[in-house]
Structures are given as structure tokens and as C-alpha cells.
Enzyme design. Structure first.
Site, mmCIF file in Angstrom:
data_model
loop_
_atom_site.group_PDB
_atom_site.id
_atom_site.type_symbol
_atom_site.label_atom_id
_atom_site.label_comp_id
_atom_site.label_asym_id
_atom_site.label_seq_id
_atom_site.Cartn_x
_atom_site.Cartn_y
_atom_site.Cartn_z
ATOM 1 N N PRO A 84 7.334 -12.523 36.226
ATOM 2 C CA PRO A 84 6.881 -11.148 36.459
ATOM 3 C C PRO A 84 7.857 -10.318 37.276
ATOM 4 C CG PRO A 84 5.701 -12.653 37.887
ATOM 5 C CD PRO A 84 6.528 -13.503 36.970
ATOM 6 N N CYS A 85 7.795 -9.014 37.092
ATOM 7 C CA CYS A 85 8.587 -8.085 37.902
ATOM 8 C C CYS A 85 7.838 -7.896 39.219
ATOM 9 C CB CYS A 85 8.745 -6.748 37.183
ATOM 10 S SG CYS A 85 9.811 -5.579 38.053
ATOM 11 N N GLN A 86 8.420 -8.398 40.291
ATOM 12 C CA GLN A 86 7.787 -8.341 41.601
ATOM 13 C C GLN A 86 8.771 -7.755 42.611
ATOM 14 O OE1 GLN A 86 6.891 -12.667 41.065
ATOM 15 N NE2 GLN A 86 4.921 -12.151 41.972
#
Length: 407
Positions: A84-86
Site C-alpha cells: 500500500p501507499c503509506q
């Protein structure tokens, strides 16, 4: 020299990377895979994975990746995963050095790179990764690139919309291909300019052709110091690029494709169960899909105007599907509504159709999970057809063959 086609698959979901790679060559062997859904008691995605690939619970691990000693993972030549883009920022922790935010899954990939040092890495993320965070554009992606540099890798990246290359979904995702600087592939790329790699000779250019550029935008990572990058660095990363030894080169990718194209109609079912049809009352759907400019009131009493443009209603079945989200099939604006092939009446996509939009075989997620979670899994998945195309190029790399015709 050829390499064994051994894979470690992180954040495996229902097996998208594996489906795509094994379609490219049945000789790919997954030696370890991890899938864990922390918010659910039922581990349906993992069970789906095992139902298709066998129940090797010592090889396919249903545990929190953060609790696993990465040194116990078997050696492998290709590390894959969709993460995920975190918030990838790091902070100083006194005598301990630096530390990334807890729960951010990039650091699990980082630990595998540090412990296992696989020759090749193929990762997938959302397209906004290149621009995040908004307050320091490019910082998060720069942290990823600096991590690869630290561990002795060169990196290519490309934002790919599956529909631009003939597949049945308009889904834009960032793909990252990294290779260790002591590999035969790295030696085969030696002497080629960043412009050559981005235009024609790189992994992505040879797999997904794009318009050639006369020049690229260049820059440099200041160092391998992740704290320095986290605090101060930004860079205007474009949708294709290359990094080696901290040198950055980037350009906007404009796809070139002249092959066959699939559309939604091509994967739609006949004799669909009545439960997927909307019925006669379409007013709610027409409102959700329609243009809006209306006054609303916030919780604090402030009044404001909310505006949004229309979405096609129904979706055209003679175009690729829109990006499928985890909320697919629920009553919301992003859910697909199509005219049934047999009756012309409006209906939702079936779970089998959702599987096929992502390039999985029909019925892939029909393994005992609820229909609602079948849609959720497909909203989280990647387009396996895109991985298949990359797998064909990886076949050449692992066999020690050139990836462009006249190399």
C-alpha cells in the site's frame, strides 16, 4: 548464465503475481508466500491462494509479516509484492539510528532486501506513490529508491494503465523493477544511457513500448541517508524513470500500442442470475451517477456547495472497465452498472466478471468466501495480464537472453 525461477511473494492476496508469472512460464516456482489480513478473523484471501496452489502451510504463511524473522525466508531470485501507499517517512531514534513508522509495509520489504538480497524485485503500488506526500512531492518514492541504492540495486519504474496495452480495465498502477548491480542483467545494461533505458532498452520499454524522448529530466538523490531524504528531499518524478547509484532520470511515458483490445463485453456472462439486476427503481442509481452541484451542511453548521461530474450510466460495454474498487457491487457511485447482454436490463457485474476484469480465470475467488469479499479481493488485486507481459521479459532475463531484438 540462467537463473532458477524462484519467487518470494509478499502481500500475496489471492495470487495475482503468481497467476501472471505462471501464465508466462509454468517453470516459475514460488518458494515462500505471505498473506495476512489483520482486520479479519476469516483469512479468505489466503484460503483462496492455498486452494489454487496447494495447502503448503510451511511455504504459504498466514502470519503477520512484521513478526516473521526475514532470515528464515528461503533464498529466492525474484521478490514480488503489491504494497500500500503509506507514509514512508523516517525519524531519528537516538542510539538506534532511524526508524520508519510502525505498520508501514514498505519496511517489511526493506527487511527482506537487507536479509535476503534477491537478484531481482518486482513491486506494484498506486500511481500517486510518485507524487506523495502532497507537502513534499516525491519524498516517499525517493525513500524507496534510496533504500534500493543502499542495498546495491538499480531501479526502473513505470506507471502502466492496463487498458493502454489492450487489457480490459482502465487501471493505473506504479510498477517498480529493481536488479542487483552484480547481476548479468546489470552488466548487459552497462554503457547504456538513462535515455536509452527509458526509451527502448530497459525492462519496461521493451515490455510496454512508449513514445521515444529526446531528453529526460535528471537529478540526484543527496545520499543513502533516509533521514536526510525524509526531512528535506523532493523531486518531480514522472511516469517512467531510472535510478542507478543515486542518479535519477525521468520522463512522461506515452504508450504506443497497436494490438488487439479487450472491452467489458468480452468478459460478460450470459444467463445472469436475477439477483444482480437493479430492478425498476433506478432513481437512486441515476442520482449517484449524475452530476451534482448542491448545497450541503458540514457538522459544524458551515454551508458549502458540493460539485462532481457525471459518470456514464450505464457503463459502456464497448470500452474497458473503469478502475475496480474494493466497494464494487455496493450501492455507490463507483460501482459498475451494465446493460445485460441477453435482456438489455441494467445490472451489477457478477463476481465471476470481476475476477476476469483483473485477468484471473473465471471463478477464481469462488472458494468459499462471501460474494461481498470476492469483490473486495478483486478491488485490491492487480491486473494479472500486466504481470504476464512482464513475466515474458523476465523469462528472457533469467535465461540470460537480450530483452531487445538487436542488443
Amino acid at each position: 548464465m540462467s537463473l532458477d525461477k524462484t519467487i518470494c511473494e509478499l502481500f500475496a492476496g489471492v495470487g495475482g503475481f503468481r497467476v501472471g508469472l505462471e501464465r508466462a512460464d509454468a517453470g516459475w516456482q514460488t518458494v515462500w508466500a505471505n498473506q495476512w489480513e489483520p482486520s479479519r478473523k476469516r483469512q479468505d484471501a489466503f484460503e483462496c491462494y492455498c486452494s489454487h496452489f496447494g495447502g503448503h502451510k510451511d511455504i504459504y504463511v498466514n502470519e503477520d509479516i512484521g513478526k516473521i524473522d526475514k532470515g528464515t525466508i528461503p533464498d529466492h531470485n525474484l521478490l514480488v509484492g503489491g504494497f500500500p501507499c503509506q507514509d514512508y517517512s523516517v525519524a531519528a531514534t537516538g542510539a538506534k539510528g532511524i526508524e520508519g513508522k510502525k505498520g508501514v509495509l514498505w519496511w517489511q520489504i526493506y527487511d527482506v532486501l537487507e536479509q535476503k538480497h534477491p537478484p531481482f524485485v518486482l513491486l506494484e503500488n498506486v500511481d500517486r506513490l510518485l507524487k506523495s506526500p502532497a507537502s513534499q512531492r516525491g519524498r516517499d518514492f525517493a525513500i524507496i529508491l534510496a533504500s534500493f541504492w543502499k542495498f546495491g540495486y538499480s531501479v526502473e519504474w513505470r506507471v502502466i494503465n492496463a487498458a493502454d496495452y489492450g487489457f480490459v480495465q482502465r487501471r493505473r498502477r506504479t510498477f517498480i523493477f529493481a536488479y542487483r548491480n552484480d547481476t548479468d542483467f546489470d552488466r548487459s545494461q552497462a554503457g547504456k544511457s538513462p535515455l536509452d533505458i527509458i526509451n527502448r532498452d530497459g525492462f519496461f520499454a521493451s515490455t510496454f513500448p512508449a513514445e521515444a524522448h529526446d531528453s529526460v529530466d535528471e537529478g540526484r538523490l543527496p545520499s543513502q541517508d533516509l533521514l536526510e531524504i525524509s526531512e528535506r528531499f523532493s523531486f518531480p518524478f514522472e511516469t517512467s524513470g531510472f535510478m542507478t547509484e543515486g542518479h535519477l532520470a525521468t520522463a512522461k511515458a506515452v504508450p504506443v500500442y497497436h494490438g488487439p483490445r479487450k472491452v467489458l463485453r468480452d468478459i460478460m456472462d450470459h444467463d445472469v442470475d436475477e439477483k444482480y439486476f437493479l430492478g425498476e427503481n433506478l432513481a437512486q442509481w441515476e442520482y449517484l451517477k449524475g452530476a451534482k452541484h448542491e448545497e450541503r451542511t458540514a457538522k459544524n453548521g458551515h454551508k458549502y456547495f458540493y460539485s462532481e461530474g457525471p459518470i456514464a450510466f450505464p457503463d459502456s460495454i464497448d470500452k474497458p472497465a473503469r478502475t475496480m474498487l474494493t466497494s464494487e457491487s455496493s450501492v455507490n457511485r463507483s460501482t459498475h452498472v451494465v446493460a445485460d447482454l441477453d435482456t438489455g436490463k441494467y445490472r451489477l457485474l457478477t463476481p465471476d466478471e470481476a475476477d476476469q476484469i483483473q485477468g484471473f480465470p473465471k471463478g477464481w475467488t469462488d472458494t468459499g468466501m462471501s460474494e461481498r469479499f470476492r469483490y473486495f479481493c478483486m478491488g485490491n488485486a492487480l491486473v494479472t495480464d500486466v504481470v504476464w507481459k512482464m513475466g515474458l521479459t523476465l523469462n528472457k532475463i533469467f535465461a540470460g537472453q537480450p530483452i531487445t531484438e538487436d542488443n
